[in-house]
Design a protein around this motif. Structure first.
Motif, PDB file in Angstrom:
ATOM      1  N   SER A 103       0.838  -1.190   0.000  1.00  0.00           N
ATOM      2  CA  SER A 103       0.000   0.000   0.000  1.00  0.00           C
ATOM      3  C   SER A 103       0.880   1.250   0.000  1.00  0.00           C
ATOM      4  N   GLY A 104       0.246   2.388  -0.219  1.00  0.00           N
ATOM      5  CA  GLY A 104       0.958   3.650  -0.143  1.00  0.00           C
ATOM      6  C   GLY A 104       1.286   4.307  -1.469  1.00  0.00           C
ATOM      7  N   GLY A 105       0.981   3.630  -2.557  1.00  0.00           N
ATOM      8  CA  GLY A 105       1.261   4.206  -3.860  1.00  0.00           C
ATOM      9  C   GLY A 105       0.341   5.380  -4.170  1.00  0.00           C
ATOM     10  N   GLY A 106       0.619   6.028  -5.282  1.00  0.00           N
ATOM     11  CA  GLY A 106      -0.208   7.159  -5.686  1.00  0.00           C
ATOM     12  C   GLY A 106       0.421   7.926  -6.823  1.00  0.00           C
ATOM     13  N   LEU A 107      -0.177   9.071  -7.106  1.00  0.00           N
ATOM     14  CA  LEU A 107       0.300   9.965  -8.159  1.00  0.00           C
ATOM     15  C   LEU A 107       1.043  11.121  -7.505  1.00  0.00           C
ATOM     16  N   LEU A 159       5.891   3.638   0.803  1.00  0.00           N
ATOM     17  CA  LEU A 159       5.166   2.397   0.584  1.00  0.00           C
ATOM     18  C   LEU A 159       5.269   1.512   1.820  1.00  0.00           C
ATOM     19  N   SER A 160       4.233   0.708   2.037  1.00  0.00           N
ATOM     20  CA  SER A 160       4.227  -0.259   3.133  1.00  0.00           C
ATOM     21  C   SER A 160       3.948  -1.649   2.584  1.00  0.00           C
ATOM     22  N   CYS A 161       4.554  -2.633   3.207  1.00  0.00           N
ATOM     23  CA  CYS A 161       4.326  -4.031   2.865  1.00  0.00           C
ATOM     24  C   CYS A 161       4.000  -4.765   4.151  1.00  0.00           C
ATOM     25  N   VAL A 166       2.695   3.297  -8.424  1.00  0.00           N
ATOM     26  CA  VAL A 166       3.357   4.585  -8.234  1.00  0.00           C
ATOM     27  C   VAL A 166       3.458   5.249  -9.596  1.00  0.00           C
ATOM     28  N   THR A 167       2.923   6.453  -9.701  1.00  0.00           N
ATOM     29  CA  THR A 167       2.971   7.203 -10.939  1.00  0.00           C
ATOM     30  C   THR A 167       3.591   8.565 -10.665  1.00  0.00           C
ATOM     31  N   VAL A 168       4.664   8.864 -11.373  1.00  0.00           N
ATOM     32  CA  VAL A 168       5.377  10.127 -11.185  1.00  0.00           C
ATOM     33  C   VAL A 168       5.222  10.961 -12.445  1.00  0.00           C
TER      34      VAL A 168
END
Length: 119
Positions: A7-11, A20-22, A115-117
């Motif tokens: 979890s923790g991804g995003g734009l 990020l967390s696992c 994850v999107t940069v």
């Protein structure tokens, strides 16, 4: 049985940060090396970072050295990936995995976190 939930991804814009967390449900979590991997569209999955059982040793791909930091909390059975100074080329689906060594990963993969940069 091993279950891994990322979890923790995003734009985020280039230069930004994400953590990020696992979360792992596995017996004797503290016995395992834990790693982060990523896969961009049309590319092979690649190694990003790993941490040994105690957190005292860490390993990074050259492309993320100095920008990413991996850490773990064995009491919470969770591993983190702090990503700073993100670049568009970091855009990918990020996965975690557990292994006996950095050369012996399990066959279990979570759903990943995107994850999107943007540039």
């Amino acid at each position: 049985q091993v279950q891994l939930v990322e979890s923790g991804g995003g734009l985020v814009q280039a230069g930004g940060s994400l953590r990020l967390s696992c979360a792992a449900s596995v017996r004797t979590f503290s016995s395992y090396v834990v790693g982060w991997f990523r896969q961009a569209p049309g590319k092979e999955r690649e190694f990003v970072a790993a941490v040994n059982w105690s957190g005292s040793s860490t390993y990074y791909a050259d492309s993320v050295k100095g920008r990413f930091t991996i850490s773990r909390d064995n009491a919470k059975k969770t591993v983190y990936l702090q990503m700073n100074n993100l670049k568009p080329e970091d855009t990918a689906l990020y996965y975690c995995n557990v292994g006996l060594t950095t050369a012996q990963w399990s066959d279990y993969w979570g759903q990943g976190t995107q994850v999107t940069v943007s540039s």
